[in-house]
Motif scaffolding. Structure first.
Motif, PDB file in Angstrom:
ATOM      1  N   GLU A  44       0.861  -1.185   0.000  1.00  0.00           N
ATOM      2  CA  GLU A  44       0.000   0.000   0.000  1.00  0.00           C
ATOM      3  C   GLU A  44       0.898   1.236   0.000  1.00  0.00           C
ATOM      4  N   THR A  45       0.626   2.180  -0.884  1.00  0.00           N
ATOM      5  CA  THR A  45       1.483   3.366  -0.985  1.00  0.00           C
ATOM      6  C   THR A  45       0.857   4.621  -0.389  1.00  0.00           C
ATOM      7  N   ASN A  46      -0.355   4.507   0.136  1.00  0.00           N
ATOM      8  CA  ASN A  46      -1.009   5.665   0.730  1.00  0.00           C
ATOM      9  C   ASN A  46      -0.187   6.189   1.906  1.00  0.00           C
ATOM     10  N   HIS A  47       0.175   7.428   1.876  1.00  0.00           N
ATOM     11  CA  HIS A  47       0.974   8.117   2.896  1.00  0.00           C
ATOM     12  C   HIS A  47       2.465   7.738   2.884  1.00  0.00           C
ATOM     13  N   MET A  48       2.912   6.981   1.899  1.00  0.00           N
ATOM     14  CA  MET A  48       4.330   6.599   1.884  1.00  0.00           C
ATOM     15  C   MET A  48       5.237   7.795   1.610  1.00  0.00           C
ATOM     16  N   PHE A  49       4.817   8.687   0.700  1.00  0.00           N
ATOM     17  CA  PHE A  49       5.634   9.880   0.479  1.00  0.00           C
ATOM     18  C   PHE A  49       5.771  10.651   1.780  1.00  0.00           C
ATOM     19  N   GLU A  50       4.666  10.842   2.475  1.00  0.00           N
ATOM     20  CA  GLU A  50       4.682  11.602   3.725  1.00  0.00           C
ATOM     21  C   GLU A  50       5.558  10.923   4.774  1.00  0.00           C
ATOM     22  N   LEU A  51       5.435   9.611   4.891  1.00  0.00           N
ATOM     23  CA  LEU A  51       6.260   8.878   5.855  1.00  0.00           C
ATOM     24  C   LEU A  51       7.741   9.109   5.576  1.00  0.00           C
ATOM     25  N   GLY A  52       8.150   8.962   4.324  1.00  0.00           N
ATOM     26  CA  GLY A  52       9.552   9.181   3.974  1.00  0.00           C
ATOM     27  C   GLY A  52       9.982  10.624   4.148  1.00  0.00           C
ATOM     28  N   ALA A  53       9.116  11.531   3.716  1.00  0.00           N
ATOM     29  CA  ALA A  53       9.465  12.954   3.792  1.00  0.00           C
ATOM     30  C   ALA A  53       9.537  13.453   5.229  1.00  0.00           C
ATOM     31  N   LEU A  54       8.819  12.800   6.137  1.00  0.00           N
ATOM     32  CA  LEU A  54       8.806  13.243   7.530  1.00  0.00           C
ATOM     33  C   LEU A  54       9.669  12.385   8.448  1.00  0.00           C
ATOM     34  N   HIS A  55      10.455  11.465   7.870  1.00  0.00           N
ATOM     35  CA  HIS A  55      11.240  10.578   8.731  1.00  0.00           C
ATOM     36  C   HIS A  55      12.208  11.340   9.632  1.00  0.00           C
ATOM     37  N   ASP A  56      12.657  12.508   9.219  1.00  0.00           N
ATOM     38  CA  ASP A  56      13.581  13.324  10.018  1.00  0.00           C
ATOM     39  C   ASP A  56      12.923  14.583  10.579  1.00  0.00           C
ATOM     40  N   CYS A  57      11.592  14.615  10.636  1.00  0.00           N
ATOM     41  CA  CYS A  57      10.922  15.838  11.103  1.00  0.00           C
ATOM     42  C   CYS A  57      11.276  16.172  12.549  1.00  0.00           C
ATOM     43  N   GLY A  58      11.721  15.207  13.320  1.00  0.00           N
ATOM     44  CA  GLY A  58      12.153  15.478  14.691  1.00  0.00           C
ATOM     45  C   GLY A  58      13.355  16.386  14.764  1.00  0.00           C
ATOM     46  N   LYS A  59      14.054  16.546  13.642  1.00  0.00           N
ATOM     47  CA  LYS A  59      15.206  17.458  13.612  1.00  0.00           C
ATOM     48  C   LYS A  59      14.778  18.913  13.734  1.00  0.00           C
ATOM     49  N   LEU A  60      13.477  19.163  13.613  1.00  0.00           N
ATOM     50  CA  LEU A  60      12.984  20.521  13.854  1.00  0.00           C
ATOM     51  C   LEU A  60      13.258  20.961  15.291  1.00  0.00           C
ATOM     52  N   LEU A  61      13.397  20.017  16.193  1.00  0.00           N
ATOM     53  CA  LEU A  61      13.646  20.328  17.598  1.00  0.00           C
ATOM     54  C   LEU A  61      15.128  20.238  17.969  1.00  0.00           C
ATOM     55  N   ILE A  62      15.964  20.039  16.960  1.00  0.00           N
ATOM     56  CA  ILE A  62      17.420  20.034  17.138  1.00  0.00           C
ATOM     57  C   ILE A  62      17.931  21.371  16.595  1.00  0.00           C
TER      58      ILE A  62
END
Length: 184
Positions: A44-62
């Protein structure tokens, strides 16, 4: 620091673009590859782009100064960088338009098959999507480099993935990923 505000995927990506453009560009490439590779695998590819694109979103707090440091990180700096997986997980749990079940893949995307990752879980205990993101994240980082790491030729990247299968990466997923890369 726990993020309590409800974010949207677009807001997170825009924030990442402003905070660390190199991480944003890497993340978008990972998102595109994750979407294409999961389709190749028949998943299933639904939300896969988002998952990959947000894998490092926690770096916003670094701090961006730390993310852009060219010199070798100190032990305490490295420990702070490692927190990005927890920060991303916590952020995505509170994001309305992102499946909560995928947040765990963000938390564990630096886990290794041999249990040498951030949280020392290994093998099939690592969620499948986290194992896939681990490979794609590494592939893109090696191919495109980072401020602290020079880029490698495609053939060298493939050799590196193959040398580290069974240690960092699931062997069958590496084989499938390299086959996928040859076909695109």
């Amino acid at each position: 620091m726990v993020v309590t505000t409800i974010y949207t995927v677009d807001t997170l990506l825009d924030s990442l673009k402003s905070h660390c453009p190199a991480t944003y560009e890497h993340s978008v490439r990972v998102g595109k590859l994750l979407e294409a590779f999961t389709a190749y695998l028949g998943m299933e590819t639904n939300h896969m782009f988002e998952l990959g694109a947000l894998h490092d979103c926690g770096k916003l707090l670094i701090p961006s100064k730390l993310l852009n440091k060219e010199e070798k990180l100190t032990e305490s700096e490295y420990e702070e960088i490692k927190k990005h997986t927890r920060y991303g997980y916590e952020t995505l749990l509170e994001t309305e338009d992102f499946p909560n079940s995928y947040a765990t893949s963000i938390l564990f995307h630096h886990e290794n098959i041999d249990k040498s990752g951030y949280y020392a879980i290994g093998g099939n205990a690592i969620p499948l999507l986290a194992r896939i993101v681990r490979i794609i994240d590494s592939y893109d980082t090696m191919l495109n480099g980072r401020i602290y790491q020079r880029s490698l030729e495609f053939e060298k990247v493939i050799d590196e993935l193959n040398q580290l299968k069974g240690k960092l990466y699931e062997p069958q997923l590496v084989a499938s990923f390299t086959s996928f890369l040859i076909k695109i």
